[in-house]
Design a protein around this motif. Structure first.
Motif, mmCIF file in Angstrom:
data_model
loop_
_atom_site.group_PDB
_atom_site.id
_atom_site.type_symbol
_atom_site.label_atom_id
_atom_site.label_comp_id
_atom_site.label_asym_id
_atom_site.label_seq_id
_atom_site.Cartn_x
_atom_site.Cartn_y
_atom_site.Cartn_z
ATOM 1 N N ARG A 94 33.640 -2.653 -49.983
ATOM 2 C CA ARG A 94 32.359 -3.299 -49.673
ATOM 3 C C ARG A 94 31.547 -2.419 -48.734
ATOM 4 N NH1 ARG A 94 29.420 -7.923 -49.692
ATOM 5 N NH2 ARG A 94 28.260 -8.430 -47.789
ATOM 6 N N GLU A 96 28.576 -3.029 -46.129
ATOM 7 C CA GLU A 96 27.880 -4.111 -45.440
ATOM 8 C C GLU A 96 26.369 -3.904 -45.418
ATOM 9 O OE1 GLU A 96 29.163 -6.847 -44.551
ATOM 10 O OE2 GLU A 96 31.273 -6.311 -44.874
ATOM 11 N N GLY A 99 25.184 -4.628 -49.095
ATOM 12 C CA GLY A 99 25.789 -5.793 -49.721
ATOM 13 C C GLY A 99 26.454 -5.488 -51.045
ATOM 14 N N ASN A 123 26.260 -6.806 -56.673
ATOM 15 C CA ASN A 123 25.288 -6.912 -55.587
ATOM 16 C C ASN A 123 25.478 -8.251 -54.888
ATOM 17 O OD1 ASN A 123 23.138 -6.925 -53.852
ATOM 18 N ND2 ASN A 123 21.584 -6.523 -55.404
ATOM 19 N N GLN A 124 26.130 -8.212 -53.724
ATOM 20 C CA GLN A 124 26.339 -9.419 -52.930
ATOM 21 C C GLN A 124 25.317 -9.532 -51.814
ATOM 22 O OE1 GLN A 124 30.442 -9.179 -51.650
ATOM 23 N NE2 GLN A 124 31.232 -9.750 -53.681
ATOM 24 N N GLY A 125 24.291 -8.690 -51.877
ATOM 25 C CA GLY A 125 23.241 -8.711 -50.876
ATOM 26 C C GLY A 125 22.097 -9.629 -51.264
ATOM 27 N N PRO A 258 20.478 -9.440 -56.973
ATOM 28 C CA PRO A 258 21.507 -10.165 -56.215
ATOM 29 C C PRO A 258 22.341 -11.065 -57.128
ATOM 30 C CG PRO A 258 19.454 -10.167 -55.004
ATOM 31 C CD PRO A 258 19.142 -9.567 -56.340
#
Length: 706
Positions: A94, A96, A99, A123-125, A258
């Motif tokens: 990951r 940070e 994301g 895309n976890q942002g 996202p």
């Protein structure tokens, strides 16, 4: 197994060690076979490289090493599972700041010194991210001096497939005194393929061999479209990066919203401590593990195809019936009617696409021809080029524009053909109707799926980039093949693209055999056939054997030997041969049938090294347990004034220290070659009779004394 700083995974034939400590990048410390060494230093080359539009690289270059996001990715966990014979590993990473999360999926079959790898990016942002390149696998080779490494690579082109070279890595990666500069290098040896001829210019298989220690790594990119592999030098040593399409090379970018994910193309890496031959053996076993289950894997029928140096795309009932009878008499088990069966005229190139049998070529219908094939005990086959529609084809106006690859609102045209876009349901429905009709109504059991155009970088229709459109089409093509074989599980599919222009394991993990070339010169074909097992399993490598009635007996044997240590792919005017010539062909077919079960589990060896295009002698060996099958060709010298030597010494190190029995399997009716064996050196010297005809070839069976 995970400790505080490293993750260890694998089995008896493969060990992967990944650095996961928080004070450096997540990186491969070791990927080795049994007894392989692990570098004591931290690995510096990140396991995943992500080239992102808003981040770029740490230092300016055009290589996929030290991307900014790749260096920042931190370890977020892992999971080890099993799926039958496959051991599987997932490594989570990951970043940070963006994301972005990456999951690296690794799987390896028990007892096989190779693994398949792919990377999934999510895309976890909260903001979109534009991807410009994602490695499927990246690793450093710390602990191995760049000065000791050889790079093995292959070039290819129509009629000249599989031209391999082995040279010092330093020839392409100069010594720049990097420690003096306290920086990694900027250069690299990058090999790329554009468009959809995945092996049209260069091969997706390559390797590195440590001359000093014997370690070897061999890789392949398993994609039916655009790809890139590269090697270069970092402060800690050489590195390797394997990718699918990139922005730099292929006009590919992917906007990741996202919550969305993107998965890279699969790649495989084989390792060995026994040099290149050991890595080839590991990759060969791995390729067998990757393949889709199919009855053809054990049946391996001999195929007769009417095209090469025979009917050349002009089949008729009158021409085919005697050829069918002759092929059956020679021992063929499949008879494939090649190009032209669908056209009422002689100029069919730009009219293909509807795939209805010609009425003029077959006055009583093609059913008469296919029935004759079945009556003679063979499976009927047809040539098909499914992905194209000729500009004069009736289908060109029946399908919507959206069913074709496009650029700027225009259908792409290459060599007077449109290219179907298999993302579109109408294109897929058309191909399904064609195949199902030919299988269910005509009883076709074999298709030669050809592919004679390359549409270039891709399509911008309904795609974020031209390269992204092509990648989605490539993947839709694979899904179409999967569904086709699900519906018709006994159907045999031959992979062809103007010969060997699309010879990759995205397709070959699904399809049953591979046409290795369109080369019509029987003197030029052997180096292609000898090199083929570097790229394709022996039991999938279909090299043409096209003997002709105007050939001498030695020339017929030479042509037949070209196909016998692979998937025997027969052609030639057998219907015009005399009894002695046909008997030679029949004997070759029976000989091949007697050994083909062994070939399906054999490992290739090159007793004279990988073949050069103009080498006067060539040799390929297949090792199947205690039996070694050896084919050798004496091709002749560069000029009549400089004929080839009548003797050549071949290296068979796996038999060193043992006495052997060597028998000629084919041809037995021609003058014998002498064989002198030296058990101390593991070398066999073959000598042709003085004044013997050149070219000439022989197939031998070698077994050690019990």
């Amino acid at each position: 197994m995970e400790s505080g700083t490293s993750l260890v995974w694998g089995h008896s034939a493969l060990k992967l060690v990944v650095d996961v400590s928080p004070d450096g990048p997540v990186a491969v410390r070791a990927l080795t076979g049994p007894g392989g060494r692990q570098d004591p230093l931290r690995a510096a080359q990140p396991l995943v490289e992500l080239l992102v539009a808003g981040e770029g690289r740490v230092r300016t270059s055009q290589r996929f090493s030290e991307t900014t996001v790749g260096r920042r990715l931190t370890y977020a966990g892992s999971e080890q599972t099993r799926d039958g014979a496959w051991r599987e590993l997932r490594v989570d990473l990951r970043d940070e700041r963006t994301g972005l999360a990456a999951q690296v999926y690794v799987r390896s079959a028990d007892g096989v010194g190779a693994c398949q790898v792919r990377t999934r990016v999510t895309n976890q942002g909260v903001a979109p991210v534009v991807l410009l390149g994602v490695t499927s696998f990246a690793a450093g080779l710390a602990g191995h001096r760049v000065d000791d490494l050889d790079l093995v690579r292959g070039d290819s082109e129509w009629l000249g497939e599989g031209r391999w070279t082995r040279q010092r890595l330093r020839d392409g990666v100069p010594d720049l005194s990097l420690p003096v500069h306290h920086q990694d290098g900027r250069g690299r040896v990058a090999v790329t393929s554009t468009g959809t001829w995945s092996t049209g210019a260069h091969l997706p298989t390559g390797g590195l061999v440590d001359r000093a220690g014997g370690a070897a790594w061999l890789w392949q990119v398993e994609h039916n479209g655009a790809w890139r592999w590269e090697v270069g030098e970092r402060l800690g040593g050489a590195y390797l990066a394997l990718l699918g399409p990139t922005d730099l090379d292929h006009q590919w970018q992917h906007r990741l919203e996202p919550g969305e994910s993107f998965t890279s193309v699969p790649v495989s890496v084989a390792v060995s401590g026994d040099g290149l031959d050991g890595a080839v053996a590991a990759l060969t076993a791995h390729r067998r593990a990757l393949r889709r289950p199919h009855p053809d894997r054990s049946a391996l029928p001999v195929v007769f195809n009417d095209y090469m140096n025979t009917l050349m795309g002009d089949p008729t009932t009158a021409k085919l019936l005697p050829l069918i009878d002759a092929a059956a008499a020679a021992g063929a088990e499949v008879f494939c009617v090649d190009a032209g069966w669908y056209d009422n005229g002689s100029d069919w190139w730009d009219s293909v696409g509807e795939w209805q049998p010609s009425q003029t070529r077959f006055p009583r219908g093609i059913e008469e021809v296919l029935a004759r094939i079945r009556e003679r005990g063979m499976v009927p086959g047809l040539w098909l080029e499914p992905e194209v529609i000729g500009v004069r084809s009736p289908m060109a106006d029946k399908l919507p524009d959206e069913a074709f690859l496009q650029r700027g609102g225009e259908r792409l045209v290459e060599a007077n053909r449109y290219h179907l876009d298999l993302r579109h349901p109408r294109a897929v429905a058309h191909l399904d109707e064609v195949v199902d009709r030919l299988v269910e109504q005509l009883g076709v059991g074999y298709f030669k799926l050809d592919y004679n155009i390359d549409p270039g970088p891709g399509t911008d229709l309904s795609a974020g980039s031209v390269g992204a459109g092509l990648l989605d089409h490539n993947r839709a093509h694979l899904q179409w093949l999967d569904r086709l074989l699900d519906r018709h599980p006994d159907l045999v599919l031959e992979n062809c693209a103007s010969g060997g222009m699309r010879m990759d394991y995205a397709l070959l993990s699904r399809m049953q055999l591979q046409s290795t070339s369109d080369q019509q010169d029987f003197l030029r074909y052997p180096p292609i056939a000898v090199a083929a097992p570097m790229s394709v399993l022996p039991e999938q490598s279909a090299s043409w054997a096209y003997p002709q009635p105007d050939m001498t007996d030695e020339q017929i044997a030479y042509a037949m030997c070209t196909g016998m240590l692979g998937r025997l792919y027969l052609s030639g005017r057998l219907d015009q041969m005399d009894a002695g010539q046909l008997d030679s062909v029949r004997t070759a077919v029976r000989t091949h049938q007697s050994i083909r079960a062994d070939l399906a589990g054999a490992v290739p060896l090159w007793p004279l090294g990988l073949p050069g295009w103009d080498d006067p002698w060539l040799a390929l060996a297949l090792r199947a347990g205690d039996v070694t099958y050896l084919a050798a060709w004496r091709r002749g010298g560069a000029t009549p004034a400089q004929p080839a030597s009548t003797a050549r010494t071949l290296a068979l190190p796996h038999l060193r220290g043992r006495e052997i029995d060597i028998d000629v399997l084919y041809p037995r009716h021609l003058p014998a070659w002498a064989g002198a064996w030296d058990p101390d050196t593991g070398s066999l010297t073959l000598t042709t009779p003085a004044g013997a005809e050149t070219p000439a070839a022989r197939l031998f069976r070698i077994v050690p004394h019990i």
